[in-house]
Design an enzyme around this catalytic site. Structure first.
Site, mmCIF file in Angstrom:
data_model
loop_
_atom_site.group_PDB
_atom_site.id
_atom_site.type_symbol
_atom_site.label_atom_id
_atom_site.label_comp_id
_atom_site.label_asym_id
_atom_site.label_seq_id
_atom_site.Cartn_x
_atom_site.Cartn_y
_atom_site.Cartn_z
ATOM 1 N N ARG A 13 0.810 -1.220 0.000
ATOM 2 C CA ARG A 13 0.000 0.000 0.000
ATOM 3 C C ARG A 13 0.841 1.267 0.000
ATOM 4 N NH1 ARG A 13 -5.165 -0.819 4.119
ATOM 5 N NH2 ARG A 13 -6.486 -2.008 2.669
ATOM 6 N N GLY A 14 2.136 1.123 0.152
ATOM 7 C CA GLY A 14 3.018 2.285 0.186
ATOM 8 C C GLY A 14 3.324 2.820 -1.201
ATOM 9 N N VAL A 16 6.165 2.875 -2.989
ATOM 10 C CA VAL A 16 6.911 1.957 -3.846
ATOM 11 C C VAL A 16 6.175 0.638 -4.019
ATOM 12 C CG1 VAL A 16 9.085 0.745 -4.177
ATOM 13 C CG2 VAL A 16 9.091 3.017 -3.148
ATOM 14 N N TYR A 137 17.120 5.243 11.249
ATOM 15 C CA TYR A 137 16.578 4.624 10.033
ATOM 16 C C TYR A 137 17.709 4.120 9.150
ATOM 17 C CZ TYR A 137 13.863 4.145 5.708
ATOM 18 O OH TYR A 137 13.277 3.661 4.563
ATOM 19 N N HIS A 180 8.129 15.256 1.537
ATOM 20 C CA HIS A 180 9.395 15.698 0.988
ATOM 21 C C HIS A 180 9.175 16.894 0.061
ATOM 22 C CE1 HIS A 180 10.515 11.392 2.027
ATOM 23 N NE2 HIS A 180 11.302 12.145 2.770
ATOM 24 N N ARG A 210 19.145 18.499 -6.378
ATOM 25 C CA ARG A 210 18.481 17.248 -5.990
ATOM 26 C C ARG A 210 18.202 16.382 -7.222
ATOM 27 N NH1 ARG A 210 20.087 18.826 -1.927
ATOM 28 N NH2 ARG A 210 19.037 19.188 0.074
#
Length: 315
Positions: A13-14, A16, A137, A180, A210
């Site tokens: 569900r994310g 990615v 993380y 982000h 970026r």
């Protein structure tokens, strides 16, 4: 992989995970195994073992993780470390015990040292101190890379680690507190357009560089590596990115053009810029035979269309 393979996508569900599901379905894979976090708690070792014993997946995409922005990482470092270590350890161990043919572990370029040379080469891992705000993380993801390599060495498994650059696209996080830079700017510029503002202010000088990769390209790279590459070819891990960069100023200009905001663009240089540059070296990825396909303007158009259909009406 053949089209009848049983494929488990952890974290479907994310951002990615959902893109990997779309990619697999488009290629004709039908036996996809999907579980929500309520249906299967990946932090629970017994639950994960029982799931693997019952379902017996042939291939695994490990895209599940506890993620968050700088504030969340700084406030809850113990949770970020514990939960990510548990999720990946349980899935990797269960994959080994149940003879999964191949597993792809997804990490992040935050694994690199804060002051690593640019562009970021895979060999720079563990050559310096990490960025303190997301250290927990990053340490969990580094442990995942090392775990996959250790299992390959000791057990002969085919566990591959991939480290994506900044991702964006459908199902992105548009929460202004935790999102982000690209989705945050998209939402703010859209609001400026709706409000018919004469100008829009972007934090910082606009000079930081970026790199952005559309999540559908990320998913395509993962499926390509699963179908065509082995752990020996990958070696320790591989960066997934475009190898291209642009300034925040150029990003804001692109967003204004796509969104249709015709006001003045201003930059508040009194606000922090963050890291001056963050670019991945994708030499290894290109040598393995994969290149990105979605350039930024097209990707932003695609993402803005999704935003208008799914998020904008709730603002």
């Amino acid at each position: 992989m053949d089209k009848n393979s049983k494929v488990y996508i952890a974290g479907h569900r994310g951002l990615v995970g959902s893109a990997i599901v779309r990619n697999l379905k488009s290629k004709g894979y039908e036996q996809l195994i999907l579980r929500t976090s309520k249906e299967l708690d990946l932090r629970n070792q017994n639950a994960v073992q029982q799931f693997f014993e019952k379902e017996r997946p042939d291939y695994v995409f490990l895209a599940a993780a506890k993620v968050g922005g700088i504030l969340a990482n700084a406030t809850y470092p113990a949770q970020f470390l514990y939960e990510n270590l548990m999720i990946q350890s349980n899935v990797i161990e269960a994959a080994k015990q149940n003879k999964v043919k191949k597993l792809i572990f997804l990490g992040s370029t935050c694994i690199y040292p804060k002051l690593a040379p640019q562009p970021l080469k895979e060999e720079y891992l563990l050559t310096g101190e990490l960025e303190p705000t997301n250290e927990a993380y990053a340490i969990a993801k580094i442990a995942g890379i090392k775990m996959c390599n250790a299992y390959n060495k000791q057990y002969g498994t085919e566990f591959i680690s991939v480290m994506p650059t900044n991702l964006y696209g459908p199902y992105d996080n548009f929460d202004l507190e935790t999102s982000h830079v690209l989705p945050a700017l998209m939402r703010k510029i859209h609001k400026a357009k709706v409000n018919q503002d004469e100008s829009f202010v972007v934090w910082g000088s606009g000079s930081p560089l970026r790199e952005f990769l559309h999540v559908d390209d990320m998913a395509d790279a993962c499926v390509y590596l699963m179908e065509n590459c082995n752990a020996e070819q990958i070696d320790e891990f591989v960066n997934i990115g475009t190898g291209k960069e642009l300034s925040i100023f150029e990003l804001a200009q692109t967003l204004c053009k796509v969104i249709g905001f015709e006001g003045k663009l201003e930059f508040d240089a009194t606000k922090p810029d963050g890291t001056p540059r963050k670019l991945t070296d994708v030499t290894k990825l290109h040598q393995l035979g994969w290149h990105h396909k979605i350039e930024l303007q097209r990707g932003v158009q695609d993402t803005y269309k999704w935003y208008l259909e799914n998020v904008a009406n709730y603002d």
